[in-house]
Design an enzyme around this catalytic site. Structure first.
Site, PDB file in Angstrom:
ATOM      1  N   ASN A 187     -29.451  -0.281  53.473  1.00 44.09           N
ATOM      2  CA  ASN A 187     -30.108   0.553  52.689  1.00 44.09           C
ATOM      3  C   ASN A 187     -29.777   0.053  50.947  1.00 44.09           C
ATOM      4  OD1 ASN A 187     -32.172   1.112  54.380  1.00 44.09           O
ATOM      5  ND2 ASN A 187     -31.717   3.138  54.722  1.00 44.09           N
ATOM      6  N   CYS A 188     -30.491  -0.937  49.924  1.00 49.30           N
ATOM      7  CA  CYS A 188     -30.302  -0.507  48.834  1.00 49.30           C
ATOM      8  C   CYS A 188     -29.277   0.807  48.303  1.00 49.30           C
ATOM      9  CB  CYS A 188     -31.332  -1.530  47.848  1.00 49.30           C
ATOM     10  SG  CYS A 188     -31.398  -2.648  48.675  1.00 49.30           S
ATOM     11  N   PRO A 189     -28.395   0.588  47.093  1.00 46.80           N
ATOM     12  CA  PRO A 189     -27.735  -0.270  47.079  1.00 46.80           C
ATOM     13  C   PRO A 189     -26.972  -1.379  47.728  1.00 46.80           C
ATOM     14  CG  PRO A 189     -26.830   1.282  45.564  1.00 46.80           C
ATOM     15  CD  PRO A 189     -27.743   1.608  46.880  1.00 46.80           C
TER      16      PRO A 189
ATOM     17  N   ASP B 144     -33.674  -4.051  54.438  1.00 43.24           N
ATOM     18  CA  ASP B 144     -33.637  -3.606  53.481  1.00 43.24           C
ATOM     19  C   ASP B 144     -35.007  -4.431  52.942  1.00 43.24           C
ATOM     20  OD1 ASP B 144     -34.918  -1.785  51.555  1.00 43.24           O
ATOM     21  OD2 ASP B 144     -32.788  -1.003  51.384  1.00 43.24           O
TER      22      ASP B 144
ATOM     23  N   ASP C  95     -34.283  -6.791  44.937  1.00 45.77           N
ATOM     24  CA  ASP C  95     -32.542  -6.979  44.336  1.00 45.77           C
ATOM     25  C   ASP C  95     -31.917  -7.696  44.535  1.00 45.77           C
ATOM     26  OD1 ASP C  95     -33.927  -4.074  43.752  1.00 45.77           O
ATOM     27  OD2 ASP C  95     -32.994  -3.326  45.124  1.00 45.77           O
TER      28      ASP C  95
END
Length: 74
Positions: free
Chosen positions: A11-13, A38, A44
């Site tokens: 998952n981000c980041p 994600d 992003d």
């Protein structure tokens, strides 16, 4: 020659941070292909490329996997 980065399941980041780190090993003009799951990576990765001066050649979804082709600045 292009490189591949698999960040599926992260998952981000984390996907963006790992892509940024991987780009340090990509030669000028070469391409890094990133596969992520994600959905936030769509936004992003584009922001990373704009901020870092990379070229986002493509960003697409293929059966729930987001695939990015990022080119190192020449």
């Amino acid at each position: 020659m292009s490189q591949m980065l698999d960040v599926k399941g992260l998952n981000c980041p984390l996907p963006v941070l790992r892509a940024k780190k991987a780009m340090k090993t990509v030669a000028k003009g070469e391409v890094l292909t990133v596969e992520a799951t994600d959905p936030n990576t769509m936004r992003d990765m584009a922001a990373l490329c704009e901020a870092a001066g990379f070229t986002l050649l493509s960003a697409e979804e293929q059966s729930g996997v987001f695939v990015f082709r990022i080119q190192q600045a020449a």
